[in-house]
Design a protein around this motif. Structure first.
Motif, PDB file in Angstrom:
ATOM      1  N   ARG A 182      75.605 -39.489  30.177  1.00 49.48           N
ATOM      2  CA  ARG A 182      75.385 -39.454  28.727  1.00 49.48           C
ATOM      3  C   ARG A 182      74.293 -38.448  28.364  1.00 49.48           C
ATOM      4  NH1 ARG A 182      75.225 -44.516  27.950  1.00 49.48           N
ATOM      5  NH2 ARG A 182      73.012 -44.765  28.390  1.00 49.48           N
ATOM      6  N   ILE A 183      73.197 -38.449  29.106  1.00 44.97           N
ATOM      7  CA  ILE A 183      72.109 -37.490  28.850  1.00 44.97           C
ATOM      8  C   ILE A 183      72.596 -36.056  29.076  1.00 44.97           C
ATOM      9  CG2 ILE A 183      69.834 -36.730  29.628  1.00 44.97           C
ATOM     10  CD1 ILE A 183      69.353 -39.281  28.487  1.00 44.97           C
ATOM     11  N   ILE A 184      73.354 -35.837  30.138  1.00 47.46           N
ATOM     12  CA  ILE A 184      73.872 -34.495  30.433  1.00 47.46           C
ATOM     13  C   ILE A 184      74.803 -34.019  29.322  1.00 47.46           C
ATOM     14  CG2 ILE A 184      75.383 -33.193  31.985  1.00 47.46           C
ATOM     15  CD1 ILE A 184      74.211 -34.885  34.285  1.00 47.46           C
ATOM     16  N   VAL A 196      75.966 -30.514  24.660  1.00 49.27           N
ATOM     17  CA  VAL A 196      76.413 -30.354  23.277  1.00 49.27           C
ATOM     18  C   VAL A 196      75.344 -29.667  22.442  1.00 49.27           C
ATOM     19  CG1 VAL A 196      76.959 -31.635  21.160  1.00 49.27           C
ATOM     20  CG2 VAL A 196      78.090 -32.229  23.303  1.00 49.27           C
ATOM     21  N   ILE A 197      74.084 -30.065  22.607  1.00 50.19           N
ATOM     22  CA  ILE A 197      72.987 -29.428  21.864  1.00 50.19           C
ATOM     23  C   ILE A 197      72.884 -27.960  22.238  1.00 50.19           C
ATOM     24  CG2 ILE A 197      70.472 -29.360  21.601  1.00 50.19           C
ATOM     25  CD1 ILE A 197      70.533 -32.439  21.878  1.00 50.19           C
ATOM     26  N   TRP A 198      72.934 -27.656  23.524  1.00 49.75           N
ATOM     27  CA  TRP A 198      72.815 -26.265  23.958  1.00 49.75           C
ATOM     28  C   TRP A 198      74.002 -25.429  23.476  1.00 49.75           C
ATOM     29  CZ3 TRP A 198      73.564 -23.780  29.313  1.00 49.75           C
ATOM     30  CH2 TRP A 198      72.932 -22.543  29.346  1.00 49.75           C
ATOM     31  N   PHE A 214      67.160 -24.280  25.720  1.00 49.95           N
ATOM     32  CA  PHE A 214      67.479 -24.685  27.077  1.00 49.95           C
ATOM     33  C   PHE A 214      66.229 -25.140  27.828  1.00 49.95           C
ATOM     34  CE2 PHE A 214      68.319 -23.496  31.592  1.00 49.95           C
ATOM     35  CZ  PHE A 214      69.262 -24.468  31.837  1.00 49.95           C
ATOM     36  N   ILE A 215      65.137 -24.433  27.679  1.00 50.07           N
ATOM     37  CA  ILE A 215      63.888 -24.809  28.355  1.00 50.07           C
ATOM     38  C   ILE A 215      63.393 -26.153  27.847  1.00 50.07           C
ATOM     39  CG2 ILE A 215      61.451 -24.178  28.625  1.00 50.07           C
ATOM     40  CD1 ILE A 215      62.433 -21.235  28.744  1.00 50.07           C
ATOM     41  N   VAL A 216      63.449 -26.364  26.536  1.00 53.17           N
ATOM     42  CA  VAL A 216      63.038 -27.654  25.969  1.00 53.17           C
ATOM     43  C   VAL A 216      63.951 -28.758  26.496  1.00 53.17           C
ATOM     44  CG1 VAL A 216      62.909 -28.981  23.828  1.00 53.17           C
ATOM     45  CG2 VAL A 216      61.936 -26.692  23.919  1.00 53.17           C
ATOM     46  N   LEU A 217      65.244 -28.503  26.572  1.00 53.40           N
ATOM     47  CA  LEU A 217      66.179 -29.506  27.087  1.00 53.40           C
ATOM     48  C   LEU A 217      65.888 -29.862  28.535  1.00 53.40           C
ATOM     49  CD1 LEU A 217      69.583 -28.406  25.536  1.00 53.40           C
ATOM     50  CD2 LEU A 217      68.289 -30.474  25.028  1.00 53.40           C
ATOM     51  N   ILE A 218      65.439 -28.915  29.339  1.00 51.11           N
ATOM     52  CA  ILE A 218      65.081 -29.211  30.730  1.00 51.11           C
ATOM     53  C   ILE A 218      63.956 -30.242  30.781  1.00 51.11           C
ATOM     54  CG2 ILE A 218      63.992 -28.268  32.812  1.00 51.11           C
ATOM     55  CD1 ILE A 218      65.544 -25.670  32.251  1.00 51.11           C
ATOM     56  N   PHE A 219      62.914 -30.035  29.962  1.00 50.05           N
ATOM     57  CA  PHE A 219      61.791 -30.974  29.960  1.00 50.05           C
ATOM     58  C   PHE A 219      62.183 -32.325  29.379  1.00 50.05           C
ATOM     59  CE2 PHE A 219      59.466 -26.940  30.346  1.00 50.05           C
ATOM     60  CZ  PHE A 219      58.672 -27.271  31.435  1.00 50.05           C
ATOM     61  N   ARG A 223      63.387 -38.001  30.227  1.00 50.16           N
ATOM     62  CA  ARG A 223      64.304 -39.116  29.999  1.00 50.16           C
ATOM     63  C   ARG A 223      64.851 -39.664  31.316  1.00 50.16           C
ATOM     64  NH1 ARG A 223      64.915 -43.466  28.132  1.00 50.16           N
ATOM     65  NH2 ARG A 223      66.999 -44.142  27.633  1.00 50.16           N
ATOM     66  N   MET A 224      65.161 -38.806  32.272  1.00 54.32           N
ATOM     67  CA  MET A 224      65.667 -39.286  33.550  1.00 54.32           C
ATOM     68  C   MET A 224      64.592 -40.043  34.323  1.00 54.32           C
ATOM     69  SD  MET A 224      68.818 -39.024  33.838  1.00 54.32           S
ATOM     70  CE  MET A 224      68.886 -39.611  35.518  1.00 54.32           C
TER      71      MET A 224
END
Length: 85
Positions: A16-18, A23-25, A63-68, A73-74
């Motif tokens: 779900r997180i992935i 989708v955001i990216w 993308f960088i923000v999504l990595i953090f 979250r994980m």
């Protein structure tokens, strides 16, 4: 993780997180950078229109923000399911 239902719940949370991150990216890189670029041409960011800026720089920043966000979250999901490092 002791049982299969816990492992399935952990995997479902991970997927779900992935999917949300993808989708955001996709929305930022393809949607704002390519599809909506003509509509965003009047908004200037750093000397270029916003659509061009999102295609060149913005999607990378997202993308960088999504990595953090994903790592954070994980970490929480790992603790919830008892698999933290």
């Amino acid at each position: 993780m002791a049982d299969k239902s816990s492992a399935n719940a952990y995997w479902a949370a991970n997927v779900r997180i992935i999917l949300i991150s993808l989708v955001i990216w996709f929305a930022c890189s393809f949607g704002l950078g390519i599809l909506l670029r003509p509509a965003l041409s009047g908004i200037m960011v750093g000397g270029a229109d916003f659509g061009f800026w999102m295609a060149q720089n913005g999607s990378i920043y997202v993308f960088i923000v999504l990595i953090f966000v994903y790592a954070n979250r994980m970490g929480k999901i790992d603790k919830e399911h008892g698999v933290e490092e």
